[in-house]
Design an enzyme around this catalytic site. Structure first.
Site, PDB file in Angstrom:
ATOM      1  N   LYS A  86      27.580  55.225 -29.551  1.00 22.43           N
ATOM      2  CA  LYS A  86      28.874  54.784 -29.006  1.00 22.43           C
ATOM      3  C   LYS A  86      30.108  55.502 -29.527  1.00 22.43           C
ATOM      4  O   LYS A  86      31.223  55.009 -29.308  1.00 22.43           O
ATOM      5  CB  LYS A  86      29.009  53.277 -29.263  1.00 22.43           C
ATOM      6  CG  LYS A  86      28.951  52.933 -30.743  1.00 22.43           C
ATOM      7  CD  LYS A  86      29.275  51.473 -30.989  1.00 22.43           C
ATOM      8  CE  LYS A  86      29.377  51.191 -32.469  1.00 22.43           C
ATOM      9  NZ  LYS A  86      29.727  49.826 -32.795  1.00 22.43           N
ATOM     10  N   SER A 126      31.350  49.782 -20.491  1.00 20.76           N
ATOM     11  CA  SER A 126      32.586  49.959 -21.255  1.00 20.76           C
ATOM     12  C   SER A 126      33.738  50.233 -20.301  1.00 20.76           C
ATOM     13  O   SER A 126      33.551  50.837 -19.235  1.00 20.76           O
ATOM     14  CB  SER A 126      32.407  51.162 -22.187  1.00 20.76           C
ATOM     15  OG  SER A 126      33.667  51.606 -22.657  1.00 20.76           O
ATOM     16  N   TYR A 150      29.844  60.428 -23.868  1.00 24.87           N
ATOM     17  CA  TYR A 150      29.589  58.988 -24.070  1.00 24.87           C
ATOM     18  C   TYR A 150      29.948  58.212 -22.799  1.00 24.87           C
ATOM     19  O   TYR A 150      29.143  57.445 -22.264  1.00 24.87           O
ATOM     20  CB  TYR A 150      30.405  58.469 -25.265  1.00 24.87           C
ATOM     21  CG  TYR A 150      30.567  56.976 -25.265  1.00 24.87           C
ATOM     22  CD1 TYR A 150      29.510  56.142 -25.605  1.00 24.87           C
ATOM     23  CD2 TYR A 150      31.785  56.379 -24.894  1.00 24.87           C
ATOM     24  CE1 TYR A 150      29.653  54.763 -25.571  1.00 24.87           C
ATOM     25  CE2 TYR A 150      31.941  55.019 -24.859  1.00 24.87           C
ATOM     26  CZ  TYR A 150      30.872  54.207 -25.194  1.00 24.87           C
ATOM     27  OH  TYR A 150      31.016  52.845 -25.151  1.00 24.87           O
ATOM     28  N   LYS A 154      27.543  56.161 -19.875  1.00 27.80           N
ATOM     29  CA  LYS A 154      27.723  54.775 -19.396  1.00 27.80           C
ATOM     30  C   LYS A 154      27.866  54.750 -17.875  1.00 27.80           C
ATOM     31  O   LYS A 154      27.292  53.895 -17.204  1.00 27.80           O
ATOM     32  CB  LYS A 154      28.969  54.148 -20.036  1.00 27.80           C
ATOM     33  CG  LYS A 154      28.847  53.896 -21.533  1.00 27.80           C
ATOM     34  CD  LYS A 154      27.941  52.707 -21.820  1.00 27.80           C
ATOM     35  CE  LYS A 154      27.783  52.471 -23.316  1.00 27.80           C
ATOM     36  NZ  LYS A 154      26.746  51.485 -23.641  1.00 27.80           N
ATOM     37  N   PHE A 179      36.316  45.814 -23.145  1.00 26.37           N
ATOM     38  CA  PHE A 179      37.534  46.486 -23.568  1.00 26.37           C
ATOM     39  C   PHE A 179      37.405  46.765 -25.078  1.00 26.37           C
ATOM     40  O   PHE A 179      36.430  47.384 -25.472  1.00 26.37           O
ATOM     41  CB  PHE A 179      38.761  45.712 -23.055  1.00 26.37           C
ATOM     42  CG  PHE A 179      38.951  46.010 -21.591  1.00 26.37           C
ATOM     43  CD1 PHE A 179      38.043  45.537 -20.631  1.00 26.37           C
ATOM     44  CD2 PHE A 179      39.944  46.860 -21.164  1.00 26.37           C
ATOM     45  CE1 PHE A 179      38.145  45.893 -19.295  1.00 26.37           C
ATOM     46  CE2 PHE A 179      40.058  47.215 -19.824  1.00 26.37           C
ATOM     47  CZ  PHE A 179      39.158  46.732 -18.900  1.00 26.37           C
TER      48      PHE A 179
END
Ligand code: UFG
Length: 338
Positions: A86, A126, A150, A154, A179
């Site tokens: 992440k 995300s 990253y 996602k 968030f």
């Protein structure tokens, strides 16, 4: 017999808080985690806080044999999938790791789920999938884009879930777009434990407040925001964990892959965050202004109304609680982990 919930990455920051909530709510839980970014003591802490046991499997989500074994051994009714890498900066240096862990890990998970007839998934997405939004607050139907590996991983997973859900009926997938999760468990026993220099504002600020780092560098004060610093939607991790329970409960009523923002709907600037933590710790926190961080956006906060409508969920913990619990963890919890 009650079906089990498989939680991948259940020993991590958001995962551990979610497992506590699941256990307290009476679910049977199987956690699969490779402990690459978590300490083994987290598992005993979860058991202690929930006063209930769960099954732990130390394995990587990319390991198909382990995944199949979990589905063979347990009657898995739904999966909450946290496992993944992440860090935005790291993803630009190690894109292969990010695509393998995040994308290929999820691909293998979905194939295994399909093979065992389990089509219920809550996925950790995300707000990064909104790229640089044209306006705020951000609604789920806004255009999607990614500016780093990253974020792209996602977005690719979201696309994969959408394609899968339109290819055959029966999939119920909540794409939870987080968030900025902060804070820690109020007990001080669970929290975020960044390795090395923290990338994110709150963990860095907490270390400066504790005297472990000399000062915070504010990344730019020339953004088009009220005080010139970046505005974000900070959300207490316990609220976020409860959002996963609400999503799990709402899955039977969802059709296909549904994106849902999990945020408070309120934006705070970097300077407001510093002031809030100063109120909590009772002393000034040193900071200075530096250049903008490449890739950062000015403002990012959610329109959280879909979560309220579909999940009956809204954040309830305020900024002072986020600071208090984060500070408690910084002082008592993080150092005592092993
Ligand atoms: N900031 C500083 N100094 C620091 C760290 C951060 O001024 O040392 C500022 C940033 O410029 C930004 C704000 O504090 O304005 C928040 O930064 P974070 O790094 O804490 O969070 P981001 O919003 O940049 O990133 C987070 C997650 C990412 C996710 C992204 C979008 O960390 O994983 O939100 O959802 F991709």
């Amino acid at each position: 017999m009650l079906k089990s919930i498989l939680v991948t990455g259940g020993a991590g920051f958001i995962g551990s808080h979610t497992v506590v909530e699941l256990l307290v709510a009476g679910h049977q839980v199987v956690v699969m985690d490779n402990l690459s970014n978590a300490k083994p003591s987290v598992l005993a802490r979860i058991r202690g806080l929930a006063d209930r046991d769960f099954t732990f499997i130390e394995a990587d989500v990319c390991d198909r044999d382990s995944l199949r074994e979990v589905f063979h051994q347990h009657d898995i009714g739904a999966v909450i999938h946290f496992a993944g890498l992440k860090a935005v900066g790291e993803s630009t240096r190690l894109p292969l790791d990010y695509y393998r862990n995040n994308f290929c890990g999820t691909l293998g998970l979905l194939e295994t789920m399909k093979g065992f007839g389990c089509r219920n998934l809550v996925f950790s997405s995300s707000a990064t999938v909104y790229g640089d939004p044209a306006e705020v607050p951000i609604r789920e139907e806004f255009p999607l884009s990614a500016t780093n590996p990253y974020g792209r991983s996602k977005l690719m997973i979201e696309d994969l879930c959408r394609d899968l859900a339109s290819s055959e009926s029966g999939w119920r997938i909540a794409l939870l777009r987080y968030f900025n999760p902060v804070g820690a468990h109020p007990s001080g026993l669970l929290g975020e434990d960044p390795q090395g220099i923290p990338n994110n504002l709150m963990p860095y600020l907490l270390q400066v407040a504790a005297g472990q780092r000399p000062s915070l560098e504010v990344f730019g004060q020339d953004y088009p925001t009220p005080d010139g610093t970046g505005v974000r939607d900070y959300l207490h991790v316990v609220d976020l964990a409860k959002g996963h329970l609400a999503a799990l409960k709402a899955l039977p009523g969802l059709q296909g892959a549904v994106p849902i923002n999990l945020g408070t709907g309120k934006g705070y600037s970097v300077l407001e965050m510093i002031q809030a933590l100063e109120r909590t710790v009772g002393h000034p926190i040193p900071w200075r202004v530096g250049p903008r961080r490449p890739g950062d956006i000015a403002q990012c906060y959610a329109d959280p109304s879909r979560a309220q409508e579909l999940l009956g969920w809204r954040a309830s913990l305020d900024l002072d609680t986020m600071c208090r619990d984060g500070w408690n963890w910084q002082q008592n919890g993080a150092a005592s982990q092993f």
